[in-house]
Design a protein around this motif. Structure first.
Motif, mmCIF file in Angstrom:
data_model
loop_
_atom_site.group_PDB
_atom_site.id
_atom_site.type_symbol
_atom_site.label_atom_id
_atom_site.label_comp_id
_atom_site.label_asym_id
_atom_site.label_seq_id
_atom_site.Cartn_x
_atom_site.Cartn_y
_atom_site.Cartn_z
ATOM 1 N N ARG A 1 -9.411 4.356 2.803
ATOM 2 C CA ARG A 1 -10.711 4.948 3.409
ATOM 3 C C ARG A 1 -11.722 3.773 3.292
ATOM 4 O O ARG A 1 -13.025 4.126 3.820
ATOM 5 N N SER B 1 -1.248 10.490 2.913
ATOM 6 C CA SER B 1 -1.972 11.480 2.305
ATOM 7 C C SER B 1 -0.704 12.644 1.962
ATOM 8 O O SER B 1 -1.973 14.236 0.585
ATOM 9 N N LEU C 1 9.332 5.752 -2.033
ATOM 10 C CA LEU C 1 9.524 4.402 -2.000
ATOM 11 C C LEU C 1 8.712 3.725 -1.752
ATOM 12 O O LEU C 1 9.049 2.411 -1.872
ATOM 13 N N ILE D 1 5.995 1.929 7.000
ATOM 14 C CA ILE D 1 7.436 3.011 7.706
ATOM 15 C C ILE D 1 6.976 4.264 8.250
ATOM 16 O O ILE D 1 5.397 4.699 8.085
ATOM 17 N N SER D 2 7.557 4.471 9.514
ATOM 18 C CA SER D 2 7.834 5.347 10.176
ATOM 19 C C SER D 2 8.101 6.496 10.099
ATOM 20 O O SER D 2 9.715 6.043 9.085
ATOM 21 N N PHE D 3 8.742 7.166 11.243
ATOM 22 C CA PHE D 3 9.793 8.528 11.284
ATOM 23 C C PHE D 3 9.830 8.846 12.470
ATOM 24 O O PHE D 3 8.874 7.670 13.312
ATOM 25 N N TRP E 1 13.938 16.219 2.035
ATOM 26 C CA TRP E 1 14.906 17.337 2.713
ATOM 27 C C TRP E 1 16.002 18.051 1.483
ATOM 28 O O TRP E 1 15.796 18.993 2.582
ATOM 29 N N PHE F 1 14.782 11.493 4.235
ATOM 30 C CA PHE F 1 14.752 11.149 3.219
ATOM 31 C C PHE F 1 15.567 12.303 2.895
ATOM 32 O O PHE F 1 15.332 13.439 2.565
ATOM 33 N N ALA G 1 -4.538 7.928 -9.357
ATOM 34 C CA ALA G 1 -2.767 7.274 -9.397
ATOM 35 C C ALA G 1 -2.387 7.519 -11.027
ATOM 36 O O ALA G 1 -3.055 7.487 -12.215
ATOM 37 N N VAL H 1 0.773 -1.118 -0.601
ATOM 38 C CA VAL H 1 -0.184 -0.103 0.157
ATOM 39 C C VAL H 1 1.183 1.072 0.262
ATOM 40 O O VAL H 1 1.581 1.374 0.516
ATOM 41 N N ARG I 1 -0.304 14.726 -1.759
ATOM 42 C CA ARG I 1 -1.489 14.973 -2.416
ATOM 43 C C ARG I 1 -3.372 15.363 -1.809
ATOM 44 O O ARG I 1 -2.752 16.763 -1.632
ATOM 45 N N LEU J 1 -2.211 -2.771 -3.881
ATOM 46 C CA LEU J 1 -3.300 -1.481 -4.280
ATOM 47 C C LEU J 1 -2.937 0.301 -4.543
ATOM 48 O O LEU J 1 -2.419 0.495 -4.229
#
Ligand SMILES: NC(=O)c1ccc[n+]([C@@H]2O[C@H](COP(=O)([O-])OP(=O)(O)OC[C@H]3O[C@@H](n4cnc5c(N)ncnc54)[C@H](OP(=O)(O)O)[C@@H]3O)[C@@H](O)[C@H]2O)c1
Length: 284
Positions: A52, A73, A8, A106-108, A147, A143, A31, A2, A76, A26
């Motif tokens: 959603r 999101s 990424l 994937i988080s930060f 940045w 990233f 897209a 997803v 966009r 997905l």
């Protein structure tokens, strides 16, 4: 997968296909057709859906072994609560009900941004921890592609860069390609199961990054300093989740990211030589 049509997600999909693993993506009806076509060329099975739309997530997870989610999101629609939070929570629930074996999220890093996006990341991490799905939470550094780009005020091509706060706080930096490699290789490393894994290349302050660019390119950069107080005021004055999140992220960048074992994890995950800021500068 997803987030497969994102920067990424595309890299992760390429690596999954190279490993010869079956790939299901997905994709949203809205897209970019070229990105969808690239997934088709990789041999991905495409499932139309949206974070959603819970029923679409059930369809996407049915029979899947592993779920990767990189979706966001922020670029966009900017619907952080509905997509990054509620939508990702929907996905965790759908994956759990479909009895997937592993969820790679994937988080930060904890940046203390006080922004909706960070709230969403922590809520999803919490749901994964509380669920009985086996998970890997990959907390990546900043990233380069985001940045060190004009989109966040680092416009090296035109010789101007924004520097958030004093520019002295250390930050963890990483290339998208290295995050993708780490994400896919995490499946082969038992210690990543039910773990928060930090992935980072080098630790450098904004001032270090600017100095590296100036040295490598031989051109000086005009630095515009953006005070942390201005960012906090911008975040607090806005009623738009995306604006709040961007201002909050910049505030987090001003404050620096926590040191940790990200470089060590990256090596263990098969990234022998991480892309450096100097590499990026030499291509600029
Ligand atoms: N940038 C950084 O410094 C940094 C650092 C650490 C972690 N991260 C995380 O890394 C991840 C990947 O970032 P990226 O640069 O690849 O993002 P990106 O290029 O903006 O990709 C976002 C993806 O999410 C999909 N998406 C958006 N809304 C959706 C929805 N309602 N339902 C389903 N999919 C939806 C997009 O699909 P469409 O193509 O249809 O829009 C796209 O595939 C994010 O989770 C981000 O928070 C970023």
């Amino acid at each position: 997968m997803v987030g497969a049509t994102g920067f990424l997600g595309t890299e992760i999909c390429r690596r999954i296909a190279e490993k010869g693993m079956p790939l299901r993506a997905l994709v949203r009806e809205s897209a970019d057709p070229a990105r969808v076509e690239a997934l088709r060329e990789l041999g991905a099975e495409l499932v139309t859906g949206d974070l959603r739309d819970r029923a679409s997530l059930d369809r996407a997870c049915a029979g899947a072994g592993i779920v990767f989610s990189t979706a966001t999101s922020i670029i966009r629609e900017g619907e952080i609560s509905a997509v990054d939070e509620a939508g990702q929570l929907n996905l965790v629930d759908a994956a759990r009900e479909a009895r997937v074996e592993r969820f790679v999220y994937i988080s930060f890093e904890e940046l203390g941004t006080g922004a909706p996006l960070e709230h969403a990341k922590r809520a999803v991490e919490e749901r994964l921890r509380a669920s009985d799905i086996s998970y890997t939470i990959l907390r990546a550094g900043l990233f380069h592609e985001t940045w060190l780009s004009a989109a966040t005020g680092f416009d090296a091509a035109n010789g101007t860069v924004n520097m958030y706060g004093s520019g002295e706080a250390e930050l963890s930096w990483i290339a998208l390609a290295d995050v993708a490699t780490a994400a896919v290789n995490s499946l082969d490393l038992p210690e990543t199961e039910d773990a928060v894994v930090h992935v980072a290349g080098e630790r450098l302050s904004y001032r270090d990054v600017i100095a590296a660019f100036e040295e490598v390119t031989g051109r000086s950069l005009a630095v515009q300093q953006v005070p942390a107080e201005a960012l906090a005021a911008q975040r607090d004055a806005s009623s738009d989740e995306r604006e709040q999140s961007f201002a909050g992220l910049m505030l987090g960048v001003a404050a620096g990211s926590p040191p940790g074992d990200g470089e060590e994890w990256l090596r263990r995950l098969g990234v022998v030589r991480a892309v450096t800021v100097r590499d990026v500068a030499s291509r600029a």
